[in-house]
Motif scaffolding. Sequence first.
Motif, PDB file in Angstrom:
ATOM      1  N   GLU A   9     121.606 133.982  36.966  1.00  0.00           N
ATOM      2  CA  GLU A   9     122.539 135.040  35.934  1.00  0.00           C
ATOM      3  C   GLU A   9     121.283 136.341  37.001  1.00  0.00           C
ATOM      4  N   GLN A  10     119.418 135.745  37.441  1.00  0.00           N
ATOM      5  CA  GLN A  10     119.165 137.266  38.223  1.00  0.00           C
ATOM      6  C   GLN A  10     120.089 137.560  39.323  1.00  0.00           C
ATOM      7  N   MET A  11     120.379 137.093  40.055  1.00  0.00           N
ATOM      8  CA  MET A  11     121.813 138.223  40.763  1.00  0.00           C
ATOM      9  C   MET A  11     122.822 138.883  40.525  1.00  0.00           C
ATOM     10  N   PHE A  12     122.658 138.956  38.824  1.00  0.00           N
ATOM     11  CA  PHE A  12     124.270 139.527  38.732  1.00  0.00           C
ATOM     12  C   PHE A  12     123.800 141.163  38.099  1.00  0.00           C
ATOM     13  N   ILE A  13     124.482 141.520  38.770  1.00  0.00           N
ATOM     14  CA  ILE A  13     123.700 143.236  38.260  1.00  0.00           C
ATOM     15  C   ILE A  13     125.237 143.867  38.096  1.00  0.00           C
ATOM     16  N   LYS A  14     125.899 143.425  38.262  1.00  0.00           N
ATOM     17  CA  LYS A  14     127.048 144.284  38.442  1.00  0.00           C
ATOM     18  C   LYS A  14     128.014 144.117  36.757  1.00  0.00           C
ATOM     19  N   ASP A  15     129.220 144.090  36.798  1.00  0.00           N
ATOM     20  CA  ASP A  15     129.899 143.583  35.747  1.00  0.00           C
ATOM     21  C   ASP A  15     131.331 142.465  35.781  1.00  0.00           C
ATOM     22  N   THR A  16     131.463 142.580  37.152  1.00  0.00           N
ATOM     23  CA  THR A  16     131.904 140.973  37.690  1.00  0.00           C
ATOM     24  C   THR A  16     131.744 140.926  38.898  1.00  0.00           C
ATOM     25  N   VAL A  17     132.073 139.625  39.104  1.00  0.00           N
ATOM     26  CA  VAL A  17     132.100 138.708  40.030  1.00  0.00           C
ATOM     27  C   VAL A  17     131.876 139.393  41.640  1.00  0.00           C
ATOM     28  N   ARG A  18     133.206 139.988  41.606  1.00  0.00           N
ATOM     29  CA  ARG A  18     133.586 140.710  42.749  1.00  0.00           C
ATOM     30  C   ARG A  18     132.928 141.319  43.715  1.00  0.00           C
TER      31      ARG A  18
ATOM     32  N   ILE B  38     135.256 134.935  47.784  1.00  0.00           N
ATOM     33  CA  ILE B  38     135.845 134.557  46.758  1.00  0.00           C
ATOM     34  C   ILE B  38     135.845 133.331  46.963  1.00  0.00           C
ATOM     35  N   ASP B  39     136.744 133.697  48.165  1.00  0.00           N
ATOM     36  CA  ASP B  39     138.465 131.634  48.773  1.00  0.00           C
ATOM     37  C   ASP B  39     137.137 130.921  48.976  1.00  0.00           C
ATOM     38  N   ARG B  40     136.017 130.795  49.495  1.00  0.00           N
ATOM     39  CA  ARG B  40     135.102 129.677  50.005  1.00  0.00           C
ATOM     40  C   ARG B  40     133.996 128.897  48.894  1.00  0.00           C
ATOM     41  N   PHE B  41     134.171 130.034  48.062  1.00  0.00           N
ATOM     42  CA  PHE B  41     133.445 129.393  47.115  1.00  0.00           C
ATOM     43  C   PHE B  41     134.093 129.220  45.090  1.00  0.00           C
ATOM     44  N   ARG B  42     135.193 129.054  45.575  1.00  0.00           N
ATOM     45  CA  ARG B  42     136.090 128.630  44.560  1.00  0.00           C
ATOM     46  C   ARG B  42     135.781 129.745  43.653  1.00  0.00           C
ATOM     47  N   LEU B  43     136.046 131.453  43.370  1.00  0.00           N
ATOM     48  CA  LEU B  43     135.975 131.945  42.467  1.00  0.00           C
ATOM     49  C   LEU B  43     136.939 132.693  42.555  1.00  0.00           C
ATOM     50  N   GLY B  44     137.600 132.711  42.325  1.00  0.00           N
ATOM     51  CA  GLY B  44     139.650 133.527  42.767  1.00  0.00           C
ATOM     52  C   GLY B  44     139.638 133.151  41.336  1.00  0.00           C
ATOM     53  N   ASP B  45     139.590 132.624  40.018  1.00  0.00           N
ATOM     54  CA  ASP B  45     139.529 132.510  39.024  1.00  0.00           C
ATOM     55  C   ASP B  45     138.555 133.561  38.735  1.00  0.00           C
ATOM     56  N   LEU B  46     137.878 133.700  38.492  1.00  0.00           N
ATOM     57  CA  LEU B  46     136.221 134.026  37.675  1.00  0.00           C
ATOM     58  C   LEU B  46     136.262 135.610  38.212  1.00  0.00           C
ATOM     59  N   ALA B  47     136.563 135.746  39.617  1.00  0.00           N
ATOM     60  CA  ALA B  47     136.216 137.213  40.169  1.00  0.00           C
ATOM     61  C   ALA B  47     136.043 138.560  39.435  1.00  0.00           C
TER      62      ALA B  47
ATOM     63  N   ASP C 136     132.682 138.457  34.278  1.00  0.00           N
ATOM     64  CA  ASP C 136     130.625 138.490  34.278  1.00  0.00           C
ATOM     65  C   ASP C 136     130.300 137.634  34.456  1.00  0.00           C
ATOM     66  N   GLY C 137     129.569 137.445  35.336  1.00  0.00           N
ATOM     67  CA  GLY C 137     128.850 136.046  36.468  1.00  0.00           C
ATOM     68  C   GLY C 137     128.077 135.276  34.742  1.00  0.00           C
ATOM     69  N   ARG C 138     127.320 136.273  34.666  1.00  0.00           N
ATOM     70  CA  ARG C 138     126.060 136.004  33.975  1.00  0.00           C
ATOM     71  C   ARG C 138     126.993 135.427  31.654  1.00  0.00           C
ATOM     72  N   LEU C 139     128.041 135.651  31.932  1.00  0.00           N
ATOM     73  CA  LEU C 139     128.751 134.605  30.576  1.00  0.00           C
ATOM     74  C   LEU C 139     129.607 133.530  31.874  1.00  0.00           C
ATOM     75  N   MET C 140     129.292 133.310  32.722  1.00  0.00           N
ATOM     76  CA  MET C 140     129.690 131.203  33.129  1.00  0.00           C
ATOM     77  C   MET C 140     129.156 130.528  32.586  1.00  0.00           C
ATOM     78  N   SER C 141     129.917 129.273  33.101  1.00  0.00           N
ATOM     79  CA  SER C 141     128.741 128.078  33.371  1.00  0.00           C
ATOM     80  C   SER C 141     127.845 128.137  34.065  1.00  0.00           C
TER      81      SER C 141
ATOM     82  N   GLN D 196     129.554 127.734  38.034  1.00  0.00           N
ATOM     83  CA  GLN D 196     129.667 128.871  38.176  1.00  0.00           C
ATOM     84  C   GLN D 196     128.896 129.637  38.437  1.00  0.00           C
ATOM     85  N   MET D 197     127.956 129.830  37.731  1.00  0.00           N
ATOM     86  CA  MET D 197     127.319 131.394  38.125  1.00  0.00           C
ATOM     87  C   MET D 197     126.362 130.231  39.764  1.00  0.00           C
ATOM     88  N   ARG D 198     126.368 128.912  39.819  1.00  0.00           N
ATOM     89  CA  ARG D 198     125.540 128.747  40.704  1.00  0.00           C
ATOM     90  C   ARG D 198     126.032 129.299  42.379  1.00  0.00           C
ATOM     91  N   ARG D 199     127.485 128.870  42.367  1.00  0.00           N
ATOM     92  CA  ARG D 199     128.968 129.695  43.077  1.00  0.00           C
ATOM     93  C   ARG D 199     128.529 130.203  43.249  1.00  0.00           C
TER      94      ARG D 199
END
Length: 596
Positions: A409-418, A441-450, A453-458, A461-464
Motif C-alpha cells: 500500500e506504500q506504493m500507491f499515491i494516486k487514486d487509481t491503479v492506472r 496493466i495487461d501483463r499483471f492482470r489488472l484490467g478489471d482493477l485499473a 484505488d490500489g489501497r482498497l484492493m486485496s 491484487q495490491m502486490r501485483r
Amino acid sequence: MSIISIKDLTFTYPGAHDATLRHLDLEVEEGDFLAIMGANGCGKSTLCKAMNGLIPQFIAGDMTGSLVVSGLEARDTPIGELAQHVGYVYQDFENQLVRPTVLDEASFASLNYAQPDYLERGMAALELCGLAEKAQDYVWALSGGQKHLLALAGALALEPEVIILDEPIAQLDPYHARQTYEVLRDLNEHHGKTIIVIEHHTDFIADYCKHAVLMANGAVSWKLPAREALRQLDDLAASDIYPPQIASAARELKSAGIMDRCIELPTTVDEGVRAFARLGFTPQAHSSRGDAMAGRLARPSDAPGAEPARPSEAPGAEPAVAFRDVHVQYRSVKGAPHTVFDGLDLAIRPGEKVALVGSNGAGKTTLMKLMCGLIKPASGEVRLGGVATRAMSPEDISGAISLVYQNPEQMFIKDTVRADVEFAMRARGVAGWQERAQELIDRFRLGDLADRDGRLMSGGQMRRASLAIGIALNPPILLLDEPTANLDIATRREIVRTIADLRGVTDTVVIATHDMQLVCQFADRVIVLNQGEVIGDGTPEEIFHNEAVVEASGICPPEIYAMGAALDARATCFDIEDFLMCFDGYRELALAAIGE
C-alpha cells in the motif's frame, strides 16, 4: 469448560450485501491452544474482533446471536472491561505500540486502568516475553520480532485469561517465529492462558496447537484435534491453506501403493521418520530448476560438485551492484550509534536472481535502501553498474534500480491503479507512457482493477499492482522486500507466478524474504546476513547443507527439506517431487511412466 461460547453468530458490515459471519457456532475450552484457519475473506479476523468486543462496539455492523467470553456477553460488555479478559495482538502489531520505551509500552495499559502496580505488571509481562533486558530501550530500536513480543507483553500486563493473535508470525523470520510460539506455549502450559491464533502455517499448528478450526463462508466447517485437522488435506487445499508437505507426500506414496494405506498420515518430521523409515529412501542429486524428471536422475548423489552456475559475464565486467568497504550506523538518542555494516564487501552480478535471507534486524532492508540511495554509507561506497550512488541523482538511481516495498500500500499515491502505474513514466516524460502503462496493466492482470484505488484492493491484487509500478521504468535491477508475506496459498501462488514472469523483463532481481519455499523456487544465489555480516553465499543447496550458517542465522529450510534430511543427511529435497523421487519404488514407477 468453555471460556468462549458462540451460538448462531451472524455479522454484516455496513453496506455489505452478504454477511461476513453466518450462523456461526463455536466452543473454546479453557486452557486450549486453538488455531483458526481459512482462506482470505472467510471471516477469521472478524470473528476474533467480535471476541474482544471491537465488533460491533467499535467497528459497527449488524450482529445477531450470542458470544460469551468469561461469562460476559461480548456485545454488551464495555471494551475496556473485556480487554481485561481478552488480550489482542493485531497482524499489523506495530500500530498498537504507542510509547517511547519498552517498559513504558508494556505497562501503558495497566497505567490507563490506574493499577498502582503498573510498572511491576509491565516488567512481569516483559519477563514472560523474554524482553526484560530491553526494558529501558527505545521501541524503535527493537527488531521486528522483539516489537511483536512487546505488543504481546502489553496485552499480557492486564492478565487476561484469553490471548488472541492475528497471524502472529507473518512478518517474522523462522527463528523469531519459533521464539514467539515458544512464548505462547509457555503461557498456555505454565500460566493457564487460553491461546487463539489465526494461522496458516501448518507446521507451527502441528508443533504447538491442541485444536484447529477451519472456517469457510463465514462459518465453522469443523473443529478437530490439531494433528487430525492437518490430515484433512482436501479441505485445507480447498481453503487455500498449504497442507503439511509431509502429509501430502505420504498420501502420494499411499496412492502409489508404496506406503501402507492403514498408516495415519504423518504431520511432523518425527511422525514422518517413523512412517517413511523402511520404504527405501535413497537421496538423489538435485538438478537445476526446470529440469525434466529424467534430468533429476542424471548423476549420483555423491558426484563431485562443480562450482555453482553463475550468470555469464565478460571478463572485467562491472557488477550490477557493488558494496565496497561499506560502513553504516544509525544514530541513537542515547548510547553509542548502532552499527549495521562495518566494512561490507559484496557484489551482485548482472542477471542473478538473489535471495537475501537472515533474521529480523540482520540488515536486509538496510542493504536494499543502500542500493536505492535512500540511505548513504558513513564510509565506503555503493556502486550501480560501476557508478557510485553518491555521484548519481535520485532520477538516475530510480532509473537504474527499483524497490517494491514489503507493505504494497506504500506504493500507491494516486487514486487509481492506472494513475499509479503511469506516474513515474509521466513525470519523466517517457515516450509512449500510456501504451507502456496499458502493457503493464495487461501483463499483471489488472484490467478489471485499473480504475480502483490500489489501497482498497486485496493483498494479492495490491502486490501485483505494486510490481507493475516497480518495473514501470524498466529498471535493470529490481528489489522485492518480502513479496509473499501475509498471503494465503492461492494469493502466494499468484505472486510466485508473477515473480517468475519477471524473468526476461528485468535483468537482476533481489528478494529479501523469510519464505524458504520462495527461495527454493526462485533463487540462483542465496546471501545470508547475520548482524550485518555475510555469513553465507551460495546456491540454496550449499546454504541449507551448511549447518553452521543455518544455526547462526536462524533460517529454516522448507518442511520437506527437513524431512528428507532426517531420513538421510545427504538428501536435498526442495519440494514434494524431490522427496518422492528419493523412494526407490516411487522412482521406479516414475521411470516406467517416462518409458511409456
